[in-house]
Design a protein around this motif. Structure first.
Motif, mmCIF file in Angstrom:
data_model
loop_
_atom_site.group_PDB
_atom_site.id
_atom_site.type_symbol
_atom_site.label_atom_id
_atom_site.label_comp_id
_atom_site.label_asym_id
_atom_site.label_seq_id
_atom_site.Cartn_x
_atom_site.Cartn_y
_atom_site.Cartn_z
ATOM 1 N N ASP A 64 0.853 -1.201 0.000
ATOM 2 C CA ASP A 64 0.000 0.000 0.000
ATOM 3 C C ASP A 64 0.885 1.245 0.000
ATOM 4 O O ASP A 64 1.415 1.637 1.042
ATOM 5 C CB ASP A 64 -0.915 0.020 1.222
ATOM 6 C CG ASP A 64 -1.874 1.209 1.208
ATOM 7 O OD1 ASP A 64 -1.762 2.066 0.306
ATOM 8 O OD2 ASP A 64 -2.739 1.276 2.091
ATOM 9 N N PRO A 65 1.048 1.894 -1.151
ATOM 10 C CA PRO A 65 1.908 3.078 -1.259
ATOM 11 C C PRO A 65 1.381 4.292 -0.501
ATOM 12 O O PRO A 65 2.071 5.315 -0.433
ATOM 13 C CB PRO A 65 1.923 3.355 -2.769
ATOM 14 C CG PRO A 65 1.499 2.081 -3.411
ATOM 15 C CD PRO A 65 0.530 1.458 -2.456
ATOM 16 N N THR A 66 0.186 4.189 0.087
ATOM 17 C CA THR A 66 -0.367 5.319 0.850
ATOM 18 C C THR A 66 -0.280 5.089 2.359
ATOM 19 O O THR A 66 -0.855 5.860 3.131
ATOM 20 C CB THR A 66 -1.847 5.562 0.474
ATOM 21 O OG1 THR A 66 -2.651 4.495 0.981
ATOM 22 C CG2 THR A 66 -2.025 5.671 -1.038
ATOM 23 N N PHE A 67 0.449 4.064 2.777
ATOM 24 C CA PHE A 67 0.518 3.739 4.206
ATOM 25 C C PHE A 67 1.486 4.693 4.900
ATOM 26 O O PHE A 67 2.700 4.511 4.869
ATOM 27 C CB PHE A 67 0.923 2.284 4.396
ATOM 28 C CG PHE A 67 0.874 1.816 5.823
ATOM 29 C CD1 PHE A 67 -0.179 2.157 6.653
ATOM 30 C CD2 PHE A 67 1.888 1.016 6.337
ATOM 31 C CE1 PHE A 67 -0.232 1.724 7.964
ATOM 32 C CE2 PHE A 67 1.849 0.574 7.640
ATOM 33 C CZ PHE A 67 0.784 0.934 8.459
ATOM 34 N N ALA A 73 8.177 5.821 9.597
ATOM 35 C CA ALA A 73 9.159 4.929 10.219
ATOM 36 C C ALA A 73 10.460 4.891 9.422
ATOM 37 O O ALA A 73 11.563 4.858 9.996
ATOM 38 C CB ALA A 73 8.573 3.523 10.358
ATOM 39 N N LYS A 74 10.369 4.890 8.092
ATOM 40 C CA LYS A 74 11.569 4.918 7.258
ATOM 41 C C LYS A 74 12.355 6.217 7.464
ATOM 42 O O LYS A 74 13.587 6.223 7.428
ATOM 43 C CB LYS A 74 11.187 4.807 5.766
ATOM 44 C CG LYS A 74 10.933 3.408 5.268
ATOM 45 C CD LYS A 74 10.552 3.382 3.794
ATOM 46 C CE LYS A 74 11.696 3.848 2.901
ATOM 47 N NZ LYS A 74 12.857 2.914 2.915
ATOM 48 N N SER A 75 11.639 7.296 7.695
ATOM 49 C CA SER A 75 12.292 8.606 7.765
ATOM 50 C C SER A 75 13.205 8.772 8.971
ATOM 51 O O SER A 75 14.156 9.550 8.940
ATOM 52 C CB SER A 75 11.232 9.714 7.777
ATOM 53 O OG SER A 75 10.610 9.836 9.052
ATOM 54 N N ILE A 76 12.910 8.040 10.042
ATOM 55 C CA ILE A 76 13.626 8.249 11.300
ATOM 56 C C ILE A 76 15.135 8.075 11.144
ATOM 57 O O ILE A 76 15.924 8.904 11.600
ATOM 58 C CB ILE A 76 13.103 7.286 12.386
ATOM 59 C CG1 ILE A 76 11.637 7.557 12.675
ATOM 60 C CG2 ILE A 76 13.923 7.440 13.665
ATOM 61 C CD1 ILE A 76 10.997 6.495 13.553
ATOM 62 N N ALA A 77 15.535 6.990 10.496
ATOM 63 C CA ALA A 77 16.968 6.716 10.348
ATOM 64 C C ALA A 77 17.660 7.818 9.557
ATOM 65 O O ALA A 77 18.805 8.195 9.851
ATOM 66 C CB ALA A 77 17.172 5.371 9.663
ATOM 67 N N TYR A 78 16.985 8.355 8.557
ATOM 68 C CA TYR A 78 17.589 9.405 7.738
ATOM 69 C C TYR A 78 17.744 10.701 8.523
ATOM 70 O O TYR A 78 18.736 11.419 8.356
ATOM 71 C CB TYR A 78 16.749 9.629 6.481
ATOM 72 C CG TYR A 78 16.808 8.440 5.538
ATOM 73 C CD1 TYR A 78 17.915 8.224 4.730
ATOM 74 C CD2 TYR A 78 15.760 7.522 5.481
ATOM 75 C CE1 TYR A 78 17.989 7.122 3.879
ATOM 76 C CE2 TYR A 78 15.818 6.412 4.646
ATOM 77 C CZ TYR A 78 16.928 6.227 3.840
ATOM 78 O OH TYR A 78 16.999 5.139 3.011
ATOM 79 N N LYS A 93 5.661 12.639 2.487
ATOM 80 C CA LYS A 93 4.708 11.613 2.066
ATOM 81 C C LYS A 93 3.801 11.209 3.231
ATOM 82 O O LYS A 93 2.584 11.031 3.066
ATOM 83 C CB LYS A 93 5.453 10.389 1.529
ATOM 84 C CG LYS A 93 5.944 10.525 0.112
ATOM 85 C CD LYS A 93 4.774 10.535 -0.865
ATOM 86 C CE LYS A 93 5.227 10.479 -2.297
ATOM 87 N NZ LYS A 93 4.072 10.516 -3.243
ATOM 88 N N ALA A 94 4.395 11.052 4.404
ATOM 89 C CA ALA A 94 3.604 10.694 5.583
ATOM 90 C C ALA A 94 2.563 11.777 5.870
ATOM 91 O O ALA A 94 1.401 11.473 6.164
ATOM 92 C CB ALA A 94 4.520 10.497 6.785
ATOM 93 N N VAL A 95 2.980 13.027 5.767
ATOM 94 C CA VAL A 95 2.052 14.147 5.997
ATOM 95 C C VAL A 95 0.965 14.171 4.931
ATOM 96 O O VAL A 95 -0.213 14.407 5.222
ATOM 97 C CB VAL A 95 2.814 15.487 6.027
ATOM 98 C CG1 VAL A 95 1.839 16.660 6.000
ATOM 99 C CG2 VAL A 95 3.714 15.563 7.255
#
Length: 273
Positions: A64-67, A73-78, A93-95
């Motif tokens: 689901d590309p809209t999840f 969660a992916k953004s945290i490490a960056y 994207k999350a926003v």
């Protein structure tokens, strides 16, 4: 010390947002998000910087590309690694897919890490316009987001607006017995900077009662100096140095808080005062 102080620096970037309830998606008939959510939960036990962690979330987004949770969660490490360009793409994207959940987080990060005060104001005010409930705390638990917004207005030169925002939020915080560790300090500094020295001292005394720190006594000294109260000035400056050496000062593991001072500031003031 008020209740909120117990939260300071205890909340990590990875734990403040609760994991989504996958069963809720299933209950409402969104099987795609349910599957994406179940996949995303496989990150448990994987280090945020690991390939496995990122791969699981990529697979979740393939479902689901809209999840929104997976993007967040992916953004945290960056963010933690300093790759702010990638972080911004992911958090945007999350926003986009869940603004109510992520606008506050993005706004706080804009303030804390990037000094993007205008962007932070936009995010926090947008969130406030979307919800009919309290917009909540900053990511690290230090401030109510409205206090953070006030600090942003101060940073862009709108000190009177900043004072109004912080005063109004402090009334709410006091009624809830949930005042932030530095709320009074910031308001006192704003009074000091706008030459309301008696009000500054009054609010610094409240800070002393709740959470005494070197900054509070340093700025108290400046207010006393402006009122030609030299005995109080010297006493506050001496106490500021003692507190600083004891380690009782503003701190943040990720950035320097607004209104933070250093030992050099105290010693320079003592030398020139």
């Amino acid at each position: 010390m008020k209740n909120l102080n117990l939260l300071i620096f205890l909340i990590s970037f990875s734990s403040l947002f609760a994991q989504p309830n996958c069963e809720a998606y299933k209950y409402y008939g969104d099987t795609l998000k349910y599957d994406a959510c179940k996949k995303a939960m496989e990150i448990k036990g994987h280090y945020q910087f690991s390939k496995e962690y990122q791969t699981v979330l990529d697979e979740s987004l393939e479902i689901d590309p809209t999840f929104d949770y997976a993007y967040w969660a992916k953004s945290i490490a960056y963010l933690k690694s300093g790759d702010f360009v990638t972080w911004k793409k992911l958090i945007d994207k999350a926003v986009e897919y869940n603004p109510k959940e992520h606008l506050g987080y993005r706004g706080w990060c804009r303030y804390q890490f990037f000094r993007d005060y205008k962007g932070a104001i936009e995010d926090i005010e947008k969130l406030d316009s979307l919800v009919d409930y309290d917009i909540g705390q900053s990511q690290n638990g230090t401030y109510h987001l409205s206090i953070a917004k006030g600090l942003c207005y101060k940073a862009v030169g709108k000190k009177e607006k900043a004072i109004e925002i912080i005063e109004n939020q402090l009334v709410i915080n006091e009624n809830e017995d949930f005042v932030g560790a530095y709320d009074y300090l910031h308001l006192g500094v704003l009074y000091l900077e706008t030459e309301r020295f008696e009000k500054a001292i009054e609010i610094f005394k409240k800070q002393s009662e709740m959470n005494e720190i070197a900054e509070n006594q340093y700025y108290s000294a400046l207010a006393y100096s402006s009122l030609d109260k030299l005995t109080e000035y010297k006493s506050s400056l001496k106490r500021a140095k003692e507190l600083y050496i004891e380690g009782r000062k503003m701190s943040d593991p990720y950035s320097n808080p607004m209104d933070k001072i250093y030992l050099e500031d105290i010693e320079t003031e003592d030398k020139n005062g």
